[in-house]
Design a protein around this motif. Sequence first.
Motif: not given
Length: 216
Positions: A1, A90-91, A94, A97, A102-103, A106-107
Amino acid sequence: MSSTTKSKSARPARRGPGRPAGEKSDDSVAILQDVALDLFSQRGFHAVTIKDIAKATGLNAALIYYYFGSKEDLFQQSVQVAVDRAFEQFETLAQGHTAPDQIIRDWIETHIKQRELIRKLVQVSLDYSKMEHRVPETDAAIRQFYDRERAVLSSAIRKGVRQKLFRKVDPDQTTEFISTFLDGAMVRSLIFDDFNSSKAIRGLQNFILSNLQDGT
């Protein structure tokens, strides 16, 4: 990502002649931003005074003006810090990832992990939207949250469609749906104390991912 573009963090405390640099100044700025965001979200911008913030923090009102210049400046920087913290969460989630699903997960999960912070951001944004005199810097700080959210989600959806992991959907329309639902969950949690926003957000997570993957 690819990592999301990080915004500028709150500026460091300004120091006058003879004022030494140090951790205490940075801590005072952070405390002021946190307490200000709490008070602005609870009472609204107009109802909160610098004296209220000074009393809540135990810091001198003159020191607040020294660091921030005005209540408007403190408000804008408090909003900016809230946006930055949401994306730091978030970071963290993630990290490592790359899979589109998955992103997205995660958000959406960030809105559970940082529920109280994002609720405050939504609350002060609603209050700010009613203000007669708007400040370009504050408008930009609030809009930045949604612009960065749009970039994260639409990029992940496009990648998933391109890799044939998701069925063909309109990335922008799907992103707007997710964003609007998340806002709605936060607003409803402000209206009804017994509303379980975490449960609703997890329901959105399951719905979106199953919908995107349906038929692929």
